[in-house]
Write an enzyme that holds these catalytic residues in place. Structure first.
Site, short mmCIF file in Angstrom:
data_model
loop_
_atom_site.label_atom_id
_atom_site.label_comp_id
_atom_site.label_asym_id
_atom_site.label_seq_id
_atom_site.Cartn_x
_atom_site.Cartn_y
_atom_site.Cartn_z
CE LYS A 273 -4.30 1.70 2.04
NZ LYS A 273 -5.33 1.51 3.07
CD GLU A 356 -19.88 -2.05 6.95
OE1 GLU A 356 -19.01 -1.36 6.38
OE2 GLU A 356 -20.21 -3.19 6.56
NE ARG A 384 -22.00 -2.25 2.72
CZ ARG A 384 -21.01 -2.97 2.22
NH1 ARG A 384 -20.11 -3.49 3.04
NH2 ARG A 384 -20.92 -3.20 0.94
#
Length: 611
Positions: A273, A356, A384
């Site tokens: 990353k 979630e 969600r």
């Protein structure tokens, strides 16, 4: 065919790394000026270059699990001109969207959706020859939607067309959590297993009749050295990897081979990353999503995150006094300010990953066992978990605080605007929904939420509120008057961060039009202060909110007044009849007539019409 894609496919292989660096530099330049997702997009450049080189896009479709890793994809597919205004009005969005390009087969703003959407394409035309590629992040491996799709894939005839690229950078926004993440991290860029496998493959290849023996031996080695392969192969995927996702010399031949194999197959790639951008690679969490920076040094622009910081401080103060207070968060510790709480109370902060609904129900479990959980979401991601709010929190009546950050419009656009949830939340019985108007109100708002010992939602926007306000004690369901106007002047209702807007509008109306308006800070959307609203029934009333006009403050006021005669009511908020685009929020407000000046002028004009 877009120019950059033509260029990519015409280049000699040895020139591709230089081409990838050119793409990465364009990403750094645009994100440093406009803000956006830097580290994740830098880490995916080589992978995306290789995919577009090997596969016949857009006929062979690439689904991205989260669009913030797809900036290189945008540049390669004809959006270079718009990319200079990334996330700005009239520029490209920060996520993929079919309306933006034929190369984008689906919207990608929330994690975990790519594999399900890709499977749908496979099933729609099961006998087609074109490959369907789903690029999923390793953080999505803990997401229920992805796991459901993995479970379904092997049962579909059309899944033979499916290639899943598992982009493993050991992070989603912050570091990943959970057993799947630990299993993936045991694979070190293909070294141990692949070297061992290749040695014996070449050793045994000349020996007749050993092909089946080698296959069984290969399965044994995988079970010992590569536990992830067992997970995926048990689910019906052929597992390949891991390979270095930032090395085109590994990626290109691997993808070429996979293109010839009937799926479903999964390629595990290891990426860094922030690869190729020194400061982003050194601190990928900090440079995941930024508002802008110096492209050379990485020095950040100020983000103005007042409410989030105030919430984190208020929660820490409360936790210092009460050992039963705990925090739960679905992979958003940094953005919600909870990273400081996690450092201070490491055993009382639960990051459950991109899950979630699990976060919500897990928090309800904590509450039913005697803890006092605070479950923290971005507003757009609470969508969600709405089923859990009703089914697991409200029906059980547990003492749960749900903190909702980024409530309101944001620059990322329609996948991230927090302007819809109140329509659902206000319809649920036995649920309190409140919003502090300023950072200084976060402590008393949180204290009230804990005192109610029932499900409570605290909503607050990104950025700063109304500044220092008079310290008026909080009482459940009671609004407060922030500005006392004349008895025959309009009443301006506002909630949360929009109280600041309402006070500015009132000043403009007085200074320019001589109207001395009252300003009512609603504080509560549920229960709404119908008594105060009805006391103003003989006055014109206006609402100002950073929410859809359907289901929010305007709806609450209109419902409260419906049972008795009243003067005109008018609402200022986001239209429920159109999708609100991405762009600088200040300009979105300007275009939709939601700035203090525009609201004041509209009210002045309406007052003349009402006469």
């Amino acid at each position: 065919m877009p120019d950059m894609l033509d260029e990519l496919r015409a280049l000699e292989v040895e020139k591709l790394p230089e081409f990838a660096d050119k793409i990465r530099n364009k990403i750094i330049d645009s994100v440093s000026r406009n803000g956006g997702h830097l580290a994740s997009s830098c880490g995916c450049v080589e992978l995306i270059v290789a995919l577009h080189r090997i596969f016949d896009t857009p006929h062979e479709k690439i689904f991205f699990d989260v669009g913030h890793q797809a900036y290189a994809h945008k540049l390669l597919t004809g959006r270079e001109e718009g990319f200079v205004r990334l996330r700005r009005i009239d520029g490209v969005s920060g996520f993929t969207h079919p309306a933006e390009s034929v190369f984008d087969p689906a919207v990608s703003g929330h994690a975990g959706t790519a594999l399900s959407a890709a499977l749908g394409h496979c099933a729609a035309n099961p006998d087609a020859e074109e490959k369907i590629i789903a690029v999923i992040g390793d953080g999505a491996m803990g997401c229920g939607v992805t796991l459901e799709a993995l479970n379904h894939a092997a049962t579909l005839h059309g899944s033979k067309r499916l290639i899943v690229i598992l982009n493993d950078n050991r992070m989603s926004i912050s570091g990943n959590v959970g057993a799947l993440s630990r299993a993936l991290n045991r694979v070190i860029a293909g070294r141990s297993y692949n070297c061992f496998r290749n040695f014996f493959k070449h050793l045994l290849a000349p020996v007749p009749g050993l092909k089946r023996f080698f296959s069984r031996l290969d399965d044994l080695w995988k079970s010992i050295l590569l536990p992830p392969s067992l997970i995926f192969e048990t689910l019906g995927f052929r597992y390949f990897g891991a390979v270095n996702g930032n090395d085109l010399k590994q990626l290109l031949p691997t993808l070429s081979r996979l293109k010839e194999i009937d799926g479903p197959v999964l390629l595990h790639v290891i990426t860094e990353k922030g690869h190729g951008c020194g400061y982003a690679a050194a601190d990928p969490t900090r440079y995941h999503g930024i508002s802008g920076c110096d492209p050379d040094t990485g020095e950040m622009k100020s983000a103005g995150n007042g409410f989030s910081e105030a919430f984190a401080k208020a929660l820490s103060l409360a936790a210092e006094k009460d050992p039963d207070i705990v925090a739960v968060c679905p992979a958003m510790l940094e953005g919600t300010g909870l990273s400081s709480f996690a450092r201070q109370f490491p055993d009382r902060c639960f990051d459950v990953g991109i899950a979630e609904e699990h976060a919500l129900t897990f928090a309800c479990g904590l509450a039913s066992a005697g803890k006092k959980p605070v479950c923290v979401f971005y507003d757009t991601f609470l969508q969600r978990a709405l089923d859990g709010v009703y089914h697991d929190a409200v029906l059980a009546g547990v003492p749960l605080v749900i903190a909702v950050d980024r409530a309101g419009a944001v620059a990322d656009g329609p996948t991230h605007h927090g302007i819809y949830n109140c329509s659902f939340l206000r319809s649920i019985p036995n649920l309190t929904v409140l919003s502090p108007a300023s950072e200084c109100e976060m402590v008393p708002a949180l204290e009230l939420a804990f005192s109610l010992a029932s499900p409570v939602v605290i909503r607050y926007p990104k950025g700063n509120g109304a500044g220092e306000l008079e310290n008026i004690p909080w009482e459940c369901g009671r609004s407060v008057i922030r500005r006392q106007g004349n008895a025959d002047s309009p009443v301006l209702w506002a909630i949360g961060g929009e109280v600041k807007t309402a006070l500015e509008v009132a000043d403009l109306l007085e200074n320019k039009y001589g109207m001395n308006c009252s300003v009512a800070d609603a504080r509560f959307l549920k229960p709404f202060d119908a008594v105060l609203a009805r006391s103003f029934a003989d006055r014109r009333q206006f609402t100002i909110e950073d929410h859809s006009l359907c289901g929010g403050l305007y709806s609450a006021l209109s419902e409260a007044l419906a049972i008795l005669p009243h003067r005109e009511v008018y609402g200022f908020g986001w239209s429920a009849e159109e999708v609100i685009p991405h762009g600088e929020v200040s300009l979105l407000r300007e275009r939709k007539g939601l700035t203090p000046t525009a609201i004041a002028e509209k009210i002045a004009g309406l007052m003349k019409i009402f006469e």
